[in-house]
Enzyme design. Structure first.
Site, PDB file in Angstrom:
ATOM      1  N   ASN A 170      12.926  -2.973 -40.970  1.00 40.00           N
ATOM      2  CA  ASN A 170      13.936  -2.479 -41.627  1.00 40.00           C
ATOM      3  C   ASN A 170      15.405  -2.834 -41.499  1.00 40.00           C
ATOM      4  O   ASN A 170      16.242  -3.379 -42.291  1.00 40.00           O
ATOM      5  CB  ASN A 170      13.697  -1.175 -42.256  1.00 40.00           C
ATOM      6  CG  ASN A 170      12.417  -0.657 -42.849  1.00 40.00           C
ATOM      7  OD1 ASN A 170      12.053  -0.935 -43.879  1.00 40.00           O
ATOM      8  ND2 ASN A 170      11.662   0.090 -41.896  1.00 40.00           N
TER       9      ASN A 170
ATOM     10  N   HIS B 128       7.901   4.292 -41.347  1.00 42.29           N
ATOM     11  CA  HIS B 128       6.834   3.985 -42.327  1.00 42.29           C
ATOM     12  C   HIS B 128       6.756   4.522 -43.789  1.00 42.29           C
ATOM     13  O   HIS B 128       6.256   3.832 -44.591  1.00 42.29           O
ATOM     14  CB  HIS B 128       5.423   4.046 -41.687  1.00 42.29           C
ATOM     15  CG  HIS B 128       4.978   2.878 -40.802  1.00 42.29           C
ATOM     16  ND1 HIS B 128       3.903   2.026 -41.194  1.00 42.29           N
ATOM     17  CD2 HIS B 128       5.632   2.357 -39.686  1.00 42.29           C
ATOM     18  CE1 HIS B 128       3.832   1.150 -40.129  1.00 42.29           C
ATOM     19  NE2 HIS B 128       4.943   1.338 -39.233  1.00 42.29           N
TER      20      HIS B 128
ATOM     21  N   ASP C 183      -0.391   3.020 -46.424  1.00 43.14           N
ATOM     22  CA  ASP C 183       0.030   2.134 -45.439  1.00 43.14           C
ATOM     23  C   ASP C 183      -1.494   1.719 -44.654  1.00 43.14           C
ATOM     24  O   ASP C 183      -2.114   2.305 -44.700  1.00 43.14           O
ATOM     25  CB  ASP C 183       0.645   3.340 -44.507  1.00 43.14           C
ATOM     26  CG  ASP C 183       1.437   2.557 -43.413  1.00 43.14           C
ATOM     27  OD1 ASP C 183       2.574   2.710 -43.414  1.00 43.14           O
ATOM     28  OD2 ASP C 183       0.679   1.828 -42.469  1.00 43.14           O
TER      29      ASP C 183
ATOM     30  N   ASP D 260       5.888  -5.360 -33.478  1.00 39.89           N
ATOM     31  CA  ASP D 260       6.236  -6.481 -34.382  1.00 39.89           C
ATOM     32  C   ASP D 260       7.645  -7.167 -34.086  1.00 39.89           C
ATOM     33  O   ASP D 260       7.970  -8.057 -34.519  1.00 39.89           O
ATOM     34  CB  ASP D 260       6.258  -6.073 -35.799  1.00 39.89           C
ATOM     35  CG  ASP D 260       7.189  -4.891 -35.999  1.00 39.89           C
ATOM     36  OD1 ASP D 260       7.520  -4.383 -35.115  1.00 39.89           O
ATOM     37  OD2 ASP D 260       7.032  -4.333 -37.250  1.00 39.89           O
TER      38      ASP D 260
ATOM     39  N   SER E  59      25.690   3.456 -33.110  1.00 38.00           N
ATOM     40  CA  SER E  59      24.699   4.521 -33.453  1.00 38.00           C
ATOM     41  C   SER E  59      23.602   4.760 -32.177  1.00 38.00           C
ATOM     42  O   SER E  59      22.771   3.923 -31.828  1.00 38.00           O
ATOM     43  CB  SER E  59      23.702   3.955 -34.637  1.00 38.00           C
ATOM     44  OG  SER E  59      22.730   5.251 -34.743  1.00 38.00           O
TER      45      SER E  59
ATOM     46  N   TRP F 282      24.243   8.779 -35.511  1.00 39.14           N
ATOM     47  CA  TRP F 282      23.289   7.970 -36.953  1.00 39.14           C
ATOM     48  C   TRP F 282      24.459   7.521 -38.042  1.00 39.14           C
ATOM     49  O   TRP F 282      25.523   8.328 -38.162  1.00 39.14           O
ATOM     50  CB  TRP F 282      22.576   9.515 -37.801  1.00 39.14           C
ATOM     51  CG  TRP F 282      21.890   8.718 -38.834  1.00 39.14           C
ATOM     52  CD1 TRP F 282      22.190   8.589 -40.147  1.00 39.14           C
ATOM     53  CD2 TRP F 282      20.476   8.263 -38.616  1.00 39.14           C
ATOM     54  NE1 TRP F 282      20.909   8.249 -40.958  1.00 39.14           N
ATOM     55  CE2 TRP F 282      20.179   7.745 -39.999  1.00 39.14           C
ATOM     56  CE3 TRP F 282      19.779   7.862 -37.637  1.00 39.14           C
ATOM     57  CZ2 TRP F 282      18.939   7.104 -40.367  1.00 39.14           C
ATOM     58  CZ3 TRP F 282      18.631   7.112 -38.159  1.00 39.14           C
ATOM     59  CH2 TRP F 282      17.994   6.912 -39.249  1.00 39.14           C
TER      60      TRP F 282
ATOM     61  N   THR G 206       4.102  -2.528 -43.914  1.00 40.46           N
ATOM     62  CA  THR G 206       5.308  -2.086 -43.882  1.00 40.46           C
ATOM     63  C   THR G 206       6.358  -3.056 -43.045  1.00 40.46           C
ATOM     64  O   THR G 206       7.652  -3.010 -43.135  1.00 40.46           O
ATOM     65  CB  THR G 206       5.795  -0.629 -43.502  1.00 40.46           C
ATOM     66  OG1 THR G 206       5.393  -0.715 -42.319  1.00 40.46           O
ATOM     67  CG2 THR G 206       5.201   0.358 -44.209  1.00 40.46           C
TER      68      THR G 206
ATOM     69  N   THR H  62      14.698   3.974 -34.978  1.00 36.80           N
ATOM     70  CA  THR H  62      14.432   5.346 -34.767  1.00 36.80           C
ATOM     71  C   THR H  62      13.610   5.607 -33.634  1.00 36.80           C
ATOM     72  O   THR H  62      13.576   6.963 -33.374  1.00 36.80           O
ATOM     73  CB  THR H  62      13.879   5.790 -36.101  1.00 36.80           C
ATOM     74  OG1 THR H  62      12.654   5.203 -36.160  1.00 36.80           O
ATOM     75  CG2 THR H  62      14.836   5.524 -37.346  1.00 36.80           C
TER      76      THR H  62
HETATM   77  C1  U2F Z   1       9.756   1.144 -36.399  1.00 39.25           C
HETATM   78  O1  U2F Z   1      10.853   0.779 -36.491  1.00 39.25           O
HETATM   79  P1  U2F Z   1      12.291   1.731 -36.601  1.00 39.25           P
HETATM   80  O2  U2F Z   1      12.059   2.880 -37.317  1.00 39.25           O
HETATM   81  O3  U2F Z   1      12.852   2.014 -35.255  1.00 39.25           O
HETATM   82  O4  U2F Z   1      13.409   0.638 -37.061  1.00 39.25           O
HETATM   83  P2  U2F Z   1      13.713   0.033 -38.820  1.00 39.25           P
HETATM   84  O5  U2F Z   1      12.475  -0.617 -39.145  1.00 39.25           O
HETATM   85  O6  U2F Z   1      14.731  -0.902 -38.140  1.00 39.25           O
HETATM   86  O7  U2F Z   1      14.123   1.168 -39.496  1.00 39.25           O
HETATM   87  C2  U2F Z   1      15.527   1.851 -38.930  1.00 39.25           C
HETATM   88  C3  U2F Z   1      15.755   2.602 -40.398  1.00 39.25           C
HETATM   89  O8  U2F Z   1      16.505   3.827 -39.900  1.00 39.25           O
HETATM   90  C4  U2F Z   1      18.086   3.334 -40.604  1.00 39.25           C
HETATM   91  C5  U2F Z   1      17.906   1.796 -40.894  1.00 39.25           C
HETATM   92  C6  U2F Z   1      16.504   1.480 -40.988  1.00 39.25           C
HETATM   93  O9  U2F Z   1      16.475   1.559 -42.652  1.00 39.25           O
HETATM   94  O10 U2F Z   1      18.786   1.663 -41.819  1.00 39.25           O
HETATM   95  N1  U2F Z   1      19.170   3.696 -39.678  1.00 39.25           N
HETATM   96  C7  U2F Z   1      20.240   4.365 -40.185  1.00 39.25           C
HETATM   97  O11 U2F Z   1      20.199   4.755 -41.356  1.00 39.25           O
HETATM   98  N2  U2F Z   1      21.043   4.822 -39.129  1.00 39.25           N
HETATM   99  C8  U2F Z   1      20.944   4.673 -38.068  1.00 39.25           C
HETATM  100  O12 U2F Z   1      21.866   5.005 -37.252  1.00 39.25           O
HETATM  101  C9  U2F Z   1      19.822   4.004 -37.347  1.00 39.25           C
HETATM  102  C10 U2F Z   1      18.781   3.724 -38.194  1.00 39.25           C
HETATM  103  C11 U2F Z   1       8.938   0.174 -35.391  1.00 39.25           C
HETATM  104  F1  U2F Z   1       9.663   0.368 -34.333  1.00 39.25           F
HETATM  105  C12 U2F Z   1       9.567  -1.325 -35.791  1.00 39.25           C
HETATM  106  O13 U2F Z   1       8.789  -2.057 -34.873  1.00 39.25           O
HETATM  107  C13 U2F Z   1       8.764  -1.700 -37.315  1.00 39.25           C
HETATM  108  O14 U2F Z   1       9.202  -2.902 -37.565  1.00 39.25           O
HETATM  109  C14 U2F Z   1       9.390  -0.587 -38.124  1.00 39.25           C
HETATM  110  C15 U2F Z   1       8.819  -0.600 -39.416  1.00 39.25           C
HETATM  111  O15 U2F Z   1       7.435  -0.632 -39.424  1.00 39.25           O
HETATM  112  O16 U2F Z   1       9.057   0.679 -37.534  1.00 39.25           O
END
Ligand code: U2F
Length: 462
Positions: A365, A20, A122, A385, A317, A343, A144, A290
């Site tokens: 993302n 976020h 946020d 979401d 990953s 990662w 976000t 994450t």
């Molecule tokens: C929460 O989502 P997450 O943080 O689990 O997932 P993403 O929105 O997809 O973001 C993960 C980011 O971490 C990066 C990846 C994304 O930018 O490129 N990443 C990485 O660089 N290397 C890795 O090995 C693993 C991940 C939530 F769970 C969701 O439901 C929401 O949509 C989101 C946004 O609010 O937040």
């Protein structure tokens, strides 16, 4: 002397969990470059600012007019959260309320000697609206995630009137009754906070989400981490009618077009070098973001599917603590065709030509990064979401599929992977993904709606 009123000071409040804070900081970096005369104070927890500032994407790019200040995470001293549900920390932060934010804000105001002239936050941190109202300054909220989930929050009450309790087995559950832009969505796709389970106690986090439809119309402007060009026009129109102003800021976590990859030696896990060794569109990339911690049997199922598809290479990953759930000997047996890393530089991975499919949880993302690189997806949504996102991927954009049966089993994953990588329908899907990538490229450009709308935001804060 007294505090100056002429200088502009924008206070920015992050939600310190999940992915976020990063898009919010990116938004502020963009604004700070366009509005050099404005000072930004960025408030987040110590842990969150540490992880933000240690990431390569931010280490070099923070403009001088952004200052960082710590806010408390709201966790009472001595409280051990190890045996609590992970969402407990979200509740504690939200429950700390406006007082918690105000304490840090007061410190910042006296340190930089400028009154607050605007608040950006946020959307989850609704306490910051209370502060903005107290100071009589505009409140700008960043959503976000996807606009489709934002849209659903505006109809919480209407949906609750029709569906009193959550039933994940509900056959129909169509949401078309809301308006035509919901015709692809079903009740099972909704974030948990909209329809509660029977007798479920509503968490603070869930109540906060349920309040979005009431809170966000108070914002001078709601900013989304998305491109308007990707959203169904009907949905956009409906959303715009519900708030003062809606600005699509684009994919905030991505600077598009992507810069050339950094030298391979900065990629400690060797992921990019691994990708270089494979042919175009041949490889499976797996990452579940994450926050999600998949159950052990799903980790094992992914591994079994990967191992069974003998001729298909992969990059996975996988969090270190999940490795324990891999079948015995998996890493050794697959070492020539697969790589497991804790990662990966995901943005660069998805942009690499050897990646043919992305197995994802549907985090906002991740999906944005996949769309930007034209990579088709296999989605296993877990919560929030992610479920609506998968409908967008499968039924609106048609650039991916939801995993058969809704969760990972060996056979379901094998079938989905074969479908996307090899079959005729999969080919059409890959073409659509490529087309959507071009839509993103155009949306990013000077003629895109984001470029046209962004100056309005700069004007509000200035
Ligand atoms: C929460 O989502 P997450 O943080 O689990 O997932 P993403 O929105 O997809 O973001 C993960 C980011 O971490 C990066 C990846 C994304 O930018 O490129 N990443 C990485 O660089 N290397 C890795 O090995 C693993 C991940 C939530 F769970 C969701 O439901 C929401 O949509 C989101 C946004 O609010 O937040």
């Amino acid at each position: 002397g007294g505090l100056s009123d002429r200088k502009r000071h924008v206070a920015v409040f992050a939600f310190p969990y999940g992915t976020h804070a990063a898009p919010l900081l990116n938004l502020v970096v963009k604004l700070a470059r366009d509005a050099l005369h404005v000072t930004f104070s960025f408030f987040t927890t110590q842990q969150s600012s540490h992880s933000l500032l240690s990431s390569i994407s931010f280490s070099k790019t923070i403009p001088q007019n952004i200052k960082f200040f710590a806010v408390s995470d709201g966790i009472p001293g001595g409280l051990d959260l190890t045996h609590h549900h992970p969402s407990r920390q979200l509740d504690l932060f939200l429950e700390a309320g406006p007082q918690n934010l105000k304490k840090s804000l007061d410190m910042a105001v006296s340190e930089i000697n400028m009154r607050v002239t605007c608040v950006i936050s946020d959307a989850f941190v609704t306490s910051s609206l209370v502060l903005a109202q107290e100071y009589g300054v505009p409140w700008i909220a960043l959503w976000t995630s996807y606009t489709c989930s934002l849209s659903a929050h505006f109809y919480t009450e209407l949906i609750r009137e029709k569906y009193r309790v959550r039933d994940d087995d509900e056959e129909d559950g169509s949401l078309a009754f809301i308006n035509p832009s919901f015709s692809k969505f079903k009740t099972q796709d909704l974030p948990e906070s909209i329809i509660l389970k029977d007798e479920e106690e509503e968490s603070t986090f869930s109540k906060t989400l349920a309040s979005m439809g009431r809170v966000l119309p108070e914002a001078e402007c709601v900013v989304v981490n998305f491109y308007e060009e990707l959203d169904p026009p009907q949905m956009v129109q409906d959303l715009r009618s519900k708030m003062k102003s809606l600005i699509y800021a684009g994919f905030l976590n991505l600077s598009l077009p992507l810069p050339p990859p950094p030298p391979a030696d900065t990629d400690q896990t060797g992921s990019l070098r691994w990708l270089d060794e494979h042919s175009a569109k041949s490889l499976i990339y797996i990452s579940l973001g994450t926050v999600v911690s998949p159950p052990p049997h799903e980790i094992a199922a992914i591994a079994e599917a990967l191992e069974a598809l003998e001729d298909v290479p992969f990059l996975w990953s996988l969090k270190e603590h999940s490795k324990a759930f891999l079948p015995k000997g998996f890493l050794e047996r697959t070492s020539t065709k697969g790589k497991v890393v804790p990662w990966a530089p995901q943005t660069l991975v998805l942009a690499h030509e050897s990646v043919g499919v992305f197995v994802t949880h549907g985090g906002c993302n991740s999906v944005s990064e996949s769309l930007s690189s034209g990579v088709p997806m296999i989605c296993r949504p877990y919560f929030g979401d992610q479920l609506m996102a998968v409908r967008m991927v499968e039924d609106v954009w048609e650039v991916g599929v939801k995993i058969e049966g809704g969760s990972f089993t060996k056979n379901a994953l094998i079938r989905s992977l074969k479908f996307v990588l090899k079959e005729e329908e999969g080919r059409v899907m890959r073409q659509k993904a490529e087309k959507l990538k071009n839509t993103v490229i155009e949306a990013v450009g000077q003629n895109g709606k984001t470029a046209k709308e962004f100056p309005t935001l700069v004007k509000i804060i200035s």
